[in-house]
Design a protein around this motif. Structure first.
Motif, PDB file in Angstrom:
ATOM      1  N   CYS A 107     -76.583  37.793 -40.274  1.00  0.00           N
ATOM      2  CA  CYS A 107     -77.113  39.017 -39.659  1.00  0.00           C
ATOM      3  C   CYS A 107     -76.179  40.213 -39.858  1.00  0.00           C
ATOM      4  N   ASN A 108     -74.912  39.947 -40.128  1.00  0.00           N
ATOM      5  CA  ASN A 108     -73.950  41.033 -40.324  1.00  0.00           C
ATOM      6  C   ASN A 108     -74.251  41.744 -41.644  1.00  0.00           C
TER       7      ASN A 108
ATOM      8  N   ALA B 196     -73.964  34.492 -39.032  1.00  0.00           N
ATOM      9  CA  ALA B 196     -73.152  35.446 -39.795  1.00  0.00           C
ATOM     10  C   ALA B 196     -73.986  36.210 -40.814  1.00  0.00           C
TER      11      ALA B 196
ATOM     12  N   LYS C 227     -81.212  41.568 -38.225  1.00  0.00           N
ATOM     13  CA  LYS C 227     -79.941  42.263 -38.407  1.00  0.00           C
ATOM     14  C   LYS C 227     -79.058  42.165 -37.163  1.00  0.00           C
ATOM     15  N   SER C 228     -79.562  41.508 -36.145  1.00  0.00           N
ATOM     16  CA  SER C 228     -78.810  41.308 -34.910  1.00  0.00           C
ATOM     17  C   SER C 228     -78.733  39.815 -34.621  1.00  0.00           C
ATOM     18  N   ALA C 229     -77.524  39.325 -34.369  1.00  0.00           N
ATOM     19  CA  ALA C 229     -77.351  37.905 -34.070  1.00  0.00           C
ATOM     20  C   ALA C 229     -78.042  37.525 -32.764  1.00  0.00           C
TER      21      ALA C 229
ATOM     22  N   GLN D 137     -72.449  43.467 -43.516  1.00  0.00           N
ATOM     23  CA  GLN D 137     -71.366  43.318 -44.489  1.00  0.00           C
ATOM     24  C   GLN D 137     -71.454  41.999 -45.254  1.00  0.00           C
ATOM     25  N   ASN D 138     -72.219  41.065 -44.728  1.00  0.00           N
ATOM     26  CA  ASN D 138     -72.334  39.755 -45.358  1.00  0.00           C
ATOM     27  C   ASN D 138     -73.572  39.624 -46.236  1.00  0.00           C
TER      28      ASN D 138
ATOM     29  N   ALA E 135     -65.155  35.221 -43.037  1.00  0.00           N
ATOM     30  CA  ALA E 135     -66.340  34.794 -42.297  1.00  0.00           C
ATOM     31  C   ALA E 135     -67.016  33.665 -43.061  1.00  0.00           C
TER      32      ALA E 135
END
Length: 356
Positions: free
Chosen positions: A310-311, A308, A268-270, A313-314, A184
Motif C-alpha cells: 500500500c505504500n 507494505a 493505498k492505505s494499509a 514508495q513500494n 521494507a
C-alpha cells in the motif's frame, strides 16, 4: 625491463567473414623472458579473444548470435565446434558484466529457480529499478545460500536497499532482515495469488471427487478457464466458465472470492486494506471452503509484508520477476543436456543487458 631474449611466432586467427568468404588474420606474437624471474610472457594483443584462434570482434559476433539461438545452431552456421562457440559466448557475456560493474540496488526481487530435477534450486536476485538480474548463486533455498548474496554485495551497498520483494518463504525474509534491516519486506503478489489459485484448484478437485456421473462433465477439463482471469479468456472459454459456475454453487462461490481478492492490491492505505481483508475473511465463515481458510491464515501470518504494497514508495514493477523466470526457462530448454552451471549463470545475468 631488460630481457635476455625474445622470439616471434606466427599465428592465424579467424575474423568476421565477408559475404561467403572466410577471413583469417596472420600476425606475429613476441615472447619475452624476464632475466629477473626467468618467466616467459607472451605479448598481449587487444584484438584477440581469450582463444587465440579467434579475434575479439568475431567472439562478439558469436555472442550476439547466441542471444537468440542455441549453441548447436550457431556452431552449425559458423562451422565451429560447439565447445568453441560456448567459450566465445562466455567471454562475450563476461565482457558485458564488466561494462556494467557491481550495482548498488535500492529495490531487489528475490526468487529461486529449479536447475535440475531432485529439488536442486538456485537463488536469483534482481534489481527491480534497473530491470535486470544482478546475482545468481547459492546451493539451495536456505539461509546460508541467501547470505552468500549479501556477502557478495557487501555491507555498504546492502545498507542502500530500501525494498526487498520475495515470496513468503522464511529463509529469504530472515536473512534480509538480518543483513538489511532498513529494507521494507514486500511479498510478491504473484506468489500470493498463486497460493490462492492453488486453493481454488483444491476446491475444484474436491468437487470433482464428490460428484459422479453426468454431474462431473461440467468440471472435467475446466481447470484453465477456472484459474485464469476472466479478461484473459476467449469467448468460448467464457461461455464454458459461465456454464460451470451455474452448475456448481461451491465453485461459483470460490471463484467469486478469488476474483474479489485481487482488489486488495488497489488500496493505498494499509488501514483500508486491512478492513477489506477482514471482511473477505469473514465471508468464509459459512462457506466450508477449507483451502480458503488455510489461505486466509497464511495471509494473516504474513500481513506486514503484504500491507507494505500500500505504500506508494513500494510501487515497483513486480511482473519483471515473473518475466525473468520465463526467460530462464527458455535458456534451460536451449541448453538441455548442458551441465555447465557457469554458462547458465552468465546467461541469466546478461539476459537484460544491451548487446556489445
Amino acid at each position: 625491463m631488460h630481457t635476455s631474449w625474445y622470439d616471434r611466432t606466427t599465428r592465424r586467427a579467424r575474423d568476421l567473414s565477408c559475404a561467403d568468404a572466410r577471413i583469417y588474420l596472420q600476425f606475429e606474437v613476441r615472447r619475452i623472458r624476464c632475466p629477473c624471474t626467468g618467466k616467459v610472457k607472451r605479448e598481449h594483443l587487444a584484438f584477440l579473444a581469450d582463444n587465440l584462434l579467434y579475434t575479439k570482434r568475431f567472439a562478439w559476433f558469436v555472442g550476439r548470435r547466441c542471444r537468440a539461438s542455441t549453441i548447436q545452431d550457431v556452431a552449425k552456421e559458423l562451422k565451429l565446434h560447439w565447445g568453441a562457440v560456448k567459450e566465445l559466448d562466455k567471454q562475450y557475456m563476461r565482457a558485458q558484466l564488466e561494462r556494467v560493474g557491481t550495482p548498488a540496488p535500492r529495490a531487489i526481487g528475490i526468487d529461486e529457480i529449479s536447475v535440475r530435477k531432485g529439488h536442486s534450486y538456485r537463488i536469483v536476485v534482481s534489481d527491480l529499478i534497473r530491470g535486470r538480474p544482478i546475482w545468481f548463486g547459492g546451493k539451495d533455498r536456505s539461509e546460508a545460500s541467501m547470505r552468500m548474496f549479501y556477502e557478495w554485495l557487501g555491507p555498504k551497498k546492502a545498507k542502500g536497499i530500501r525494498l526487498a520483494v520475495m515470496d513468503m518463504g522464511k529463509p529469504f525474509r530472515t536473512v534480509t532482515q538480518e543483513q538489511a534491516p532498513q529494507a521494507a519486506i514486500l511479498f510478491d503478489k504473484f506468489h500470493v495469488m498463486r497460493h490462492l489459485n492453488d486453493a481454488l484448484d483444491q476446491v475444484r478437485k474436491s468437487e470433482y471427487a464428490r460428484l459422479s456421473g453426468k454431474q462431473r462433465r461440467f468440471i472435467k477439463g475446466q481447470k484453465y478457464v477456472l484459474l485464469s482471469r476472466r479478461e484473459n479468456l476467449t469467448a468460448d472459454a467464457r461461455q464454458s466458465l459461465k456454464t460451470l459456475l451455474a452448475a456448481n454453487k461451491r465453485l461459483n462461490t470460490a471463484y467469486l472470492l478469488k476474483e474479489s481478492f485481487g482488489q486488495l492490491w488497489e488500496y493505498k492505505s494499509a488501514t483500508w486494506a486491512r478492513k477489506f481483508f477482514d471482511n473477505w475473511k469473514a465471508s468464509l465463515r459459512w462457506q466450508r471452503l477449507k483451502p480458503y481458510q488455510k489461505f486466509a491464515q497464511m495471509i494473516e501470518r504474513h500481513w506486514d509484508g503484504i500491507a507494505a504494497y500500500c505504500n506508494p514508495q513500494n510501487k515497483v514493477s513486480l511482473g519483471f520477476v515473473e518475466g525473468l523466470n520465463n526467460k530462464i526457462r527458455v535458456f534451460q530448454r536451449r541448453a538441455y543436456g548442458l551441465r555447465d552451471e557457469e554458462y547458465l549463470r552468465l546467461k541469466v545475468l546478461t539476459c537484460m543487458l544491451p548487446a556489445i
